[in-house]
Design an enzyme around this catalytic site. Structure first.
Site, PDB file in Angstrom:
ATOM      1  N   LYS A   1       0.847  -1.198   0.000  1.00 29.35           N
ATOM      2  CA  LYS A   1       0.000   0.000   0.000  1.00 29.35           C
ATOM      3  C   LYS A   1       0.877   1.240   0.000  1.00 29.35           C
ATOM      4  O   LYS A   1       2.040   1.231   0.411  1.00 29.35           O
ATOM      5  CB  LYS A   1      -0.951   0.007   1.194  1.00 29.35           C
ATOM      6  CG  LYS A   1      -0.302   0.114   2.584  1.00 29.35           C
ATOM      7  CD  LYS A   1       0.039   1.538   3.012  1.00 29.35           C
ATOM      8  CE  LYS A   1       0.866   1.556   4.298  1.00 29.35           C
ATOM      9  NZ  LYS A   1       1.547   2.842   4.530  1.00 29.35           N
TER      10      LYS A   1
ATOM     11  N   PRO B   1       9.745  -4.305  -0.412  1.00 31.43           N
ATOM     12  CA  PRO B   1      10.923  -4.076   0.439  1.00 31.43           C
ATOM     13  C   PRO B   1      10.548  -3.975   1.912  1.00 31.43           C
ATOM     14  O   PRO B   1       9.431  -3.598   2.266  1.00 31.43           O
ATOM     15  CB  PRO B   1      11.495  -2.759  -0.096  1.00 31.43           C
ATOM     16  CG  PRO B   1      10.365  -2.097  -0.804  1.00 31.43           C
ATOM     17  CD  PRO B   1       9.508  -3.193  -1.355  1.00 31.43           C
TER      18      PRO B   1
ATOM     19  N   ALA C   1      10.707  -2.656   5.832  1.00 32.13           N
ATOM     20  CA  ALA C   1      10.840  -1.375   6.551  1.00 32.13           C
ATOM     21  C   ALA C   1      10.864  -0.204   5.579  1.00 32.13           C
ATOM     22  O   ALA C   1      11.713   0.675   5.651  1.00 32.13           O
ATOM     23  CB  ALA C   1      12.089  -1.368   7.435  1.00 32.13           C
TER      24      ALA C   1
ATOM     25  N   LEU D   1       5.616   0.606   3.105  1.00 32.48           N
ATOM     26  CA  LEU D   1       4.691   0.036   2.118  1.00 32.48           C
ATOM     27  C   LEU D   1       3.833  -1.085   2.699  1.00 32.48           C
ATOM     28  O   LEU D   1       3.120  -1.769   1.960  1.00 32.48           O
ATOM     29  CB  LEU D   1       5.472  -0.489   0.912  1.00 32.48           C
ATOM     30  CG  LEU D   1       6.283   0.559   0.138  1.00 32.48           C
ATOM     31  CD1 LEU D   1       7.132  -0.116  -0.943  1.00 32.48           C
ATOM     32  CD2 LEU D   1       5.366   1.606  -0.490  1.00 32.48           C
TER      33      LEU D   1
ATOM     34  N   ASP E   1      -2.261  -1.315  10.036  1.00 30.20           N
ATOM     35  CA  ASP E   1      -2.415  -1.404   8.582  1.00 30.20           C
ATOM     36  C   ASP E   1      -3.027  -2.727   8.124  1.00 30.20           C
ATOM     37  O   ASP E   1      -3.475  -2.839   6.976  1.00 30.20           O
ATOM     38  CB  ASP E   1      -1.055  -1.245   7.881  1.00 30.20           C
ATOM     39  CG  ASP E   1      -0.569   0.193   7.848  1.00 30.20           C
ATOM     40  OD1 ASP E   1      -1.423   1.106   7.907  1.00 30.20           O
ATOM     41  OD2 ASP E   1       0.647   0.402   7.750  1.00 30.20           O
TER      42      ASP E   1
END
Length: 311
Positions: free
Chosen positions: A11, A94, A96, A99, A136
């Site tokens: 995200k 990726p 940390a 995202l 999240d």
């Protein structure tokens, strides 16, 4: 069902405003979250007992420090299940990076085990469990375009806006702690208080929602906002440099996602996004770039469509 494969999408934050602190230690936020097609791939397989997690990236923990592992443990406990699972994570998001890669993996485990173990939980029930693991994760279950309030777990779906080109940029050897970023923002606000220097007028949530409802890319680009930039950019100069580089390469607008360090640019077309990626790769050799697009969903169960009941 003995095994399943899931796509767990990343995200980006199109809007992140910090409204204040909460008694529970979290921050009260207003965010617009958007799924993108950059995704991890998870394979789940039933086993008689226990949780066994593997990953193709050695820096990713494979024990109870991993949110995906915690998600499996939580379902075992809450559903009184003695069943076990083998989880393999093929990482493309990726680590940390701002995202929600770990959150997406945890969401995929919740969705997958609901099917694998035949638990029959609704989306709403899964999201309630997800909120106990991370702010999240409830969003990542359904994904798409959503307004998130509270500490990020109160969700309101917005009209999906699929296919908008996005160029991502992340410094290869830099990670930013989400906990540090929020604490630094709170400390900054407490120290400066009323004496804070006047900031340029920031976009507002109504402006962002109006741009989304009109599906107007230039208006959306003008309404991008992330309050965490106020503490991350002074600490990590490369983040600001990448934001400006994306704009110079043709992005309609650019913003840091989450707590960073990844930044994204809203691009006019996939062709221009690819051209900008190739140009910027030569300029920033220690930065990874991805061309992707807005996605309409979060977790995708393969090969069969997800049969979760609506809440």
């Amino acid at each position: 069902m003995q095994a399943c494969t899931l796509i767990a999408r990343a995200k980006i934050n199109l809007y992140l405003e910090i409204l204040g602190s909460r008694p529970d230690g979290y921050s009260e936020v207003a965010m617009v979250l958007q799924s993108i097609h950059l995704a991890d791939r998870l394979q789940l397989k039933s086993r008689p007992h226990g949780i066994h997690l593997t990953c193709d990236r050695p820096e990713v923990p494979t024990d109870a420090r991993n949110l995906a592992y915690q998600a499996a443990e939580l379902l075992q406990k809450e559903c009184h299940s003695a069943a076990g699972v083998e989880i393999h994570i093929e990482k493309h998001i990726p680590v940390a990076a701002g995202l929600a890669g770990g959150s997406a993996d945890a969401a995929a485990v919740l969705v997958g085990l609901n099917q694998l173990w035949g638990l029959g939980l609704t989306v709403g029930e899964l999201q309630s469990l997800a909120a106990r693991l991370g702010s999240d994760i409830p969003f990542c279950i359904q994904g798409g375009t959503q307004l998130a309030t509270g500490r990020g777990e109160v969700l309101e779906p917005l009209a999906d806006w699929e296919g908008i080109p996005v160029l991502l940029a992340k410094p290869k050897h830099l990670g930013v702690s989400t906990a540090w970023a929020y604490q630094a923002f709170r400390s900054r606000r407490e120290i400066l208080g009323a004496t804070a220097p006047s900031e340029p007028a920031l976009p507002t949530l109504p402006q962002a929602l109006a741009a989304l409802s009109r599906q107007d890319p230039p208006a959306l680009a003008r309404s991008l906002r992330n309050d965490l930039e106020q503490v991350v950019l002074p600490e990590y100069a490369i983040v600001g440099e990448l934001r400006q580089a994306l704009l110079s390469a043709g992005a309609l607008g650019s913003l840091m996602s989450g707590s960073g360090p990844t930044v994204f640019g809203i691009m006019p077309s996939l062709e221009l996004a690819a051209q900008a990626r190739d140009t910027l790769r030569r300029q920033f050799q220690d930065v990874e770039f991805w061309v992707t697009q807005f996605a309409p969903t979060g977790i995708l169960l393969q090969p069969d469509p997800c049969s979760l009941s609506p809440s």
